[in-house]
Design a protein around this motif. Structure first.
Motif, mmCIF file in Angstrom:
data_model
loop_
_atom_site.group_PDB
_atom_site.id
_atom_site.type_symbol
_atom_site.label_atom_id
_atom_site.label_comp_id
_atom_site.label_asym_id
_atom_site.label_seq_id
_atom_site.Cartn_x
_atom_site.Cartn_y
_atom_site.Cartn_z
ATOM 1 N N PRO A 37 0.827 -1.202 0.000
ATOM 2 C CA PRO A 37 0.000 0.000 0.000
ATOM 3 C C PRO A 37 0.863 1.255 0.000
ATOM 4 N N GLN A 43 -5.693 0.660 1.216
ATOM 5 C CA GLN A 43 -5.452 -0.260 0.094
ATOM 6 C C GLN A 43 -5.417 0.557 -1.200
ATOM 7 N N TRP A 82 -10.188 3.834 0.532
ATOM 8 C CA TRP A 82 -9.219 3.361 -0.462
ATOM 9 C C TRP A 82 -8.259 4.489 -0.834
ATOM 10 N N TYR A 145 -0.755 -2.163 -7.397
ATOM 11 C CA TYR A 145 -2.200 -2.090 -7.177
ATOM 12 C C TYR A 145 -2.791 -3.500 -7.184
ATOM 13 N N ARG A 443 -13.384 -5.998 -2.262
ATOM 14 C CA ARG A 443 -12.960 -6.727 -1.060
ATOM 15 C C ARG A 443 -13.233 -8.220 -1.203
ATOM 16 N N LEU A 446 -10.545 -9.553 -3.455
ATOM 17 C CA LEU A 446 -9.261 -9.670 -2.755
ATOM 18 C C LEU A 446 -9.296 -10.849 -1.791
ATOM 19 N N SER A 471 -0.739 -6.691 3.652
ATOM 20 C CA SER A 471 -1.830 -5.854 3.201
ATOM 21 C C SER A 471 -2.938 -5.910 4.253
ATOM 22 N N ARG A 473 -5.751 -4.460 5.269
ATOM 23 C CA ARG A 473 -7.201 -4.484 5.056
ATOM 24 C C ARG A 473 -7.647 -5.820 4.491
ATOM 25 N N VAL A 474 -6.826 -6.353 3.595
ATOM 26 C CA VAL A 474 -7.195 -7.627 2.977
ATOM 27 C C VAL A 474 -7.204 -8.725 4.030
#
Ligand code: UDP
Length: 488
Positions: A37, A43, A82, A145, A443, A446, A471, A473-474
């Protein structure tokens, strides 16, 4: 296709044909490649819009719904957490390379070919340079990305190239479909075959294609491919800007007559937008014969080019049909002033030959203006006949006349439409709502990609340095939530 910038024929051939044939390189992508990120806790996501500059003035030649969509979705996604980078091609040397719209949302203009306007039909030759410039930018910024959302078929080609080289989740929105467009035109551009092939390939290979209406999904299935994953997420509109205003107040502000019947068109000057049908319909309108009548045709620009040529053709037609005294061409209107025009109008007409979605229809309805639209594509989804407006077969001059007259001459019923139209928009088509649905989709994709990794890790030793928790958030998405809701 013509060659640009002296690129060798062999290079062009290889690069153009590679995404259309099955790729070996796709299999060689490491499933463990992780995203870094750019901003801790956010993200990063790339929205790619090859020709629709999200920072451009809307309403100019070839600048329309796609620009609005990318910009609004980008800004709304940034508000949802984001880190949004929107990539487009640089078309003017004086334009800044990076435009920061809000703290976490920017437009990045990549140099791909000459820094000048190039019509869409001639743009594909520069897409290999676009891919290269995108990759260079990623390297320079030290970012990557995990999700790339492409817009329009040329960006789809760019996305397919990037998917071959790195572990991305690829999402695509068509905005316009060659498969539909070429049914209606006698002359196909040189890029037509490539476009059709890319449109099929992206449907079959993207992790998800976003159709903006159920009608678009049906068209994709019947004309493009039965394979691939599609979800319907509509376009939206800025309901804080496009909102109900008193008609009288809007007319006073615009200096328009309070006793006229006002028919409004907003959009690009393009023969496929059907402005000719509207002008011919107004010429035979009963309401026009009976009272004070005004036709406002807004949009476009005065510059030379396809847009200017169509405007001149329409102006000539207006003159021939003796409508000049009743017609105004205010030119391109900014989104700051457009709500006043919608509110001032008695009816907004969207006479397109085809429209995958049609933002103008929902903007007008959000302002409480009934819409008469062609019975095509996304307009069949947004406009509810007898509730928010009326639908007519495209190019049906007398049908448009009857629909426009009915709204202009039945005041009581028109008032009901004015009441119901904004409700439909606020409930279904706000950008915030659209961005929530897109964010949820990204999401889930991902999360499903992580699940694949976990599955693969049973078979393959996982390199320590590429842990998925890089990562944050993932990593927080629970496996129980994983799964695509609708697989077609
Ligand atoms: N538009 C504008 N000013 C104009 C003409 C058009 O801001 O003078 C905007 C309009 O408000 C809408 C977009 O351009 O947001 C057109 O989108 P639509 O989906 O209706 O058509 P497209 O241009 O994508 O074919």
């Amino acid at each position: 296709m013509s060659l640009k910038d002296g690129q060798p024929i062999s290079l062009m051939k290889t690069e153009i044909s590679s995404p259309i044939s099955p790729s070996k390189s796709e299999r060689s992508v490491s499933p463990f490649a992780s995203a870094r990120p750019a901003i801790p806790g956010r993200q990063p996501i790339a929205l790619i819009s090859d020709h629709g500059d999200p920072a451009a003035e809307i309403g100019k030649e070839e600048a329309g719904g796609q620009n609005v969509y990318v910009r609004q979705v980008g800004e709304a996604l940034a508000k949802l957490g984001w880190q949004v980078d929107m990539f487009t091609r640089k078309t003017k040397p004086e334009d800044p390379t990076i435009v920061q719209h809000s703290p976490h949302c920017r437009t990045i203009r990549l140099k791909a070919g000459p820094e000048k306007f190039i019509p869409r039909d001639e743009l594909f030759d520069y897409m290999p340079a676009f891919v290269e410039a995108f990759e260079k930018f990623q390297l320079k910024e030290g970012t990557s990305y995990p999700v790339i959302h492409t817009n329009y078929w040329m960006s789809a080609w760019v996305g397919l190239q990037l998917k071959q080289k790195s572990n991305i989740q690829l999402v695509h929105t068509y905005h316009s479909l060659g498969a539909v467009k070429y049914q209606a035109v006698s002359h196909r551009p040189a890029s037509a075959e490539i476009r059709l092939a890319v449109e099929q390939e992206i449907l079959e290979k993207a992790h998800c294609v976003v159709a903006t209406s159920p009608q678009e999904e049906e068209v994709l299935r019947s004309l493009v491919s039965a394979k691939g994953h599609v979800e319907v997420i509509p376009c939206g509109t800025d309901i804080t800007n496009f909102r109900v205003l008193p008609k009288a107040e809007a007319r006073t502000k615009l200096g328009l007559d309070h006793h006229e019947q006002i028919v409004l068109y907003v959009g690009r000057f393009d023969p496929r937008k059907g402005i000719e049908t509207l002008v011919r319909s107004c010429a035979i309108s009963e309401a026009r014969k009976e009272g004070k009548f005004r036709l406002i045709i807004a949009g476009g620009c005065d510059e030379e080019g396809a847009d200017g040529r169509e405007r001149q053709r329409i102006e000539k037609l207006v003159e021939e049909l003796k409508l000049s005294a009743q017609t105004i061409f205010p030119g391109r209107l900014d989104h700051n002033i457009l709500p006043l025009y919608y509110a001032a109008a008695d009816v907004c007409v969207v006479p397109s030959h085809y429209e995958p979605f049609g933002l103008v229809a929902i903007e007008a309805m959000a302002c409480g203006t009934p819409v008469v639209a062609s019975n095509v594509g996304g307009l069949k989804f947004t406009v509810i006949p007898e509730e928010t407006g009326l639908l007519v077969s495209p190019q049906d001059v007398s049908g448009f006349t009857a629909a426009i007259d009915r709204i202009l001459m039945d005041e009581l019923w028109a008032r009901k439409l004015r009441r119901l139209a904004p409700v439909r928009v606020t409930q279904n088509f706000s950008w915030a709502g659209v961005a929530i649905q897109l964010s949820d989709l990204y999401r889930r994709l991902l999360a499903s990609s992580i699940m694949d990794e976990q599955f693969l890790s049973l078979l393959l030793p996982r390199p320590r340095e590429t842990s998925v928790s890089a990562s944050p958030r993932v990593a927080t998405v629970a496996p129980a939530n994983v799964g695509l809701t609708k697989v077609s």
